[in-house]
Design a protein around this motif. Structure first.
Motif, mmCIF file in Angstrom:
data_model
loop_
_atom_site.group_PDB
_atom_site.id
_atom_site.type_symbol
_atom_site.label_atom_id
_atom_site.label_comp_id
_atom_site.label_asym_id
_atom_site.label_seq_id
_atom_site.Cartn_x
_atom_site.Cartn_y
_atom_site.Cartn_z
ATOM 1 N N ASP A 19 21.152 29.065 -130.653
ATOM 2 C CA ASP A 19 20.686 29.813 -131.829
ATOM 3 C C ASP A 19 19.775 29.000 -132.740
ATOM 4 O OD1 ASP A 19 21.624 32.361 -131.435
ATOM 5 O OD2 ASP A 19 23.433 32.085 -132.640
ATOM 6 N N VAL A 20 19.961 27.697 -132.793
ATOM 7 C CA VAL A 20 19.191 26.880 -133.735
ATOM 8 C C VAL A 20 17.971 26.210 -133.115
ATOM 9 C CG1 VAL A 20 21.194 26.476 -135.205
ATOM 10 C CG2 VAL A 20 20.641 24.825 -133.406
ATOM 11 N N CYS A 21 17.831 26.280 -131.807
ATOM 12 C CA CYS A 21 16.720 25.596 -131.136
ATOM 13 C C CYS A 21 15.389 26.288 -131.461
ATOM 14 C CB CYS A 21 16.941 25.577 -129.632
ATOM 15 S SG CYS A 21 15.626 24.698 -128.742
ATOM 16 N N PRO A 22 14.464 25.561 -132.091
ATOM 17 C CA PRO A 22 13.198 26.183 -132.473
ATOM 18 C C PRO A 22 12.223 26.397 -131.313
ATOM 19 C CG PRO A 22 13.175 23.885 -133.102
ATOM 20 C CD PRO A 22 14.563 24.180 -132.577
ATOM 21 N N VAL A 23 12.488 25.776 -130.168
ATOM 22 C CA VAL A 23 11.560 25.901 -129.038
ATOM 23 C C VAL A 23 12.206 26.523 -127.796
ATOM 24 C CG1 VAL A 23 10.026 24.052 -129.804
ATOM 25 C CG2 VAL A 23 11.963 23.496 -128.315
ATOM 26 N N ASP A 24 13.417 27.016 -127.933
ATOM 27 C CA ASP A 24 14.110 27.670 -126.819
ATOM 28 C C ASP A 24 14.113 26.825 -125.549
ATOM 29 O OD1 ASP A 24 14.630 29.859 -128.464
ATOM 30 O OD2 ASP A 24 12.808 30.902 -127.826
ATOM 31 N N CYS A 25 14.552 25.578 -125.675
ATOM 32 C CA CYS A 25 14.503 24.671 -124.520
ATOM 33 C C CYS A 25 15.803 24.635 -123.711
ATOM 34 C CB CYS A 25 14.118 23.267 -124.956
ATOM 35 S SG CYS A 25 15.350 22.416 -125.946
ATOM 36 N N PHE A 26 16.803 25.444 -124.101
ATOM 37 C CA PHE A 26 18.048 25.459 -123.334
ATOM 38 C C PHE A 26 17.937 26.398 -122.146
ATOM 39 C CE2 PHE A 26 19.549 23.664 -127.244
ATOM 40 C CZ PHE A 26 20.536 22.785 -126.835
ATOM 41 N N ILE A 35 19.156 21.120 -121.020
ATOM 42 C CA ILE A 35 17.923 21.118 -121.805
ATOM 43 C C ILE A 35 16.736 20.835 -120.903
ATOM 44 C CG2 ILE A 35 16.656 19.847 -123.598
ATOM 45 C CD1 ILE A 35 19.368 19.511 -125.043
ATOM 46 N N ASP A 36 15.696 21.635 -121.057
ATOM 47 C CA ASP A 36 14.438 21.405 -120.364
ATOM 48 C C ASP A 36 13.759 20.229 -121.075
ATOM 49 O OD1 ASP A 36 11.740 21.361 -119.600
ATOM 50 O OD2 ASP A 36 11.630 23.543 -119.437
ATOM 51 N N PRO A 37 13.688 19.068 -120.438
ATOM 52 C CA PRO A 37 13.141 17.892 -121.114
ATOM 53 C C PRO A 37 11.653 18.004 -121.437
ATOM 54 C CG PRO A 37 13.566 17.396 -118.818
ATOM 55 C CD PRO A 37 14.113 18.769 -119.076
ATOM 56 N N ILE A 84 17.854 30.407 -122.101
ATOM 57 C CA ILE A 84 18.782 31.192 -122.898
ATOM 58 C C ILE A 84 18.312 31.044 -124.342
ATOM 59 C CG2 ILE A 84 20.432 29.267 -122.854
ATOM 60 C CD1 ILE A 84 22.659 31.331 -123.330
ATOM 61 N N THR A 85 18.130 32.160 -125.017
ATOM 62 C CA THR A 85 17.547 32.116 -126.362
ATOM 63 C C THR A 85 18.455 32.693 -127.442
ATOM 64 O OG1 THR A 85 16.438 34.230 -126.001
ATOM 65 C CG2 THR A 85 15.195 32.224 -125.452
ATOM 66 N N LYS A 86 19.579 33.264 -127.032
ATOM 67 C CA LYS A 86 20.515 33.831 -128.003
ATOM 68 C C LYS A 86 21.940 33.438 -127.644
ATOM 69 C CE LYS A 86 17.660 37.707 -128.970
ATOM 70 N NZ LYS A 86 17.305 38.449 -130.000
ATOM 71 N N ARG A 87 22.729 33.291 -128.670
ATOM 72 C CA ARG A 87 24.131 32.931 -128.484
ATOM 73 C C ARG A 87 24.851 33.998 -127.667
ATOM 74 N NH1 ARG A 87 27.936 31.310 -133.464
ATOM 75 N NH2 ARG A 87 26.093 30.047 -133.794
#
Length: 109
Positions: A19-26, A35-37, A84-87
């Motif tokens: 939920d807090v990731c500003p670049v949707d890297c998960f 995490i997408d490095p 994944i971009t949402k909890r």
């Protein structure tokens, strides 16, 4: 540098960090987030959000968790997993698995 999801995420898969990731890297594996490095901007906002305390800056990954640097890379490079971009709800028995040692054997790739 990037951030790395480590062993304690296995069989928990809390998604508070997403939920807090500003670049949707998960990205989401069956029982583990990673995490997408190439996308991580090293902002560290995900670290305090993880209830499993499983996310570290690459340079701070504990010695016994170093293999997870490569695991995050390999799972990303496999191309099998989507962002994944949402909890979402954690796995049903996540609270039972949180903090247990030696979970690598249960990682589903």
């Amino acid at each position: 540098m990037t951030h790395v999801v480590t062993e304690n995420c296995i069989k928990c898969k809390y998604t508070d960090c997403v939920d807090v990731c500003p670049v949707d890297c998960f990205k989401e594996g069956p029982n583990f987030l990673f995490i997408d490095p190439d996308e991580c901007i090293d902002c560290a906002v995900c670290v305090p959000e993880c209830p499993a305390e499983a996310i570290f800056a690459e340079e701070d990954v504990p010695a016994d968790q170093q293999e997870f640097i490569q695991i995050n890379i390999e799972m990303n490079e496999s191309g099998k997993f989507k962002n994944i971009t949402k909890r979402k709800p954690a796995l049903a028995d996540a609270d039972e698995w949180n903090g247990k040692a030696d979970k690598l054997q249960y990682l589903e790739r």
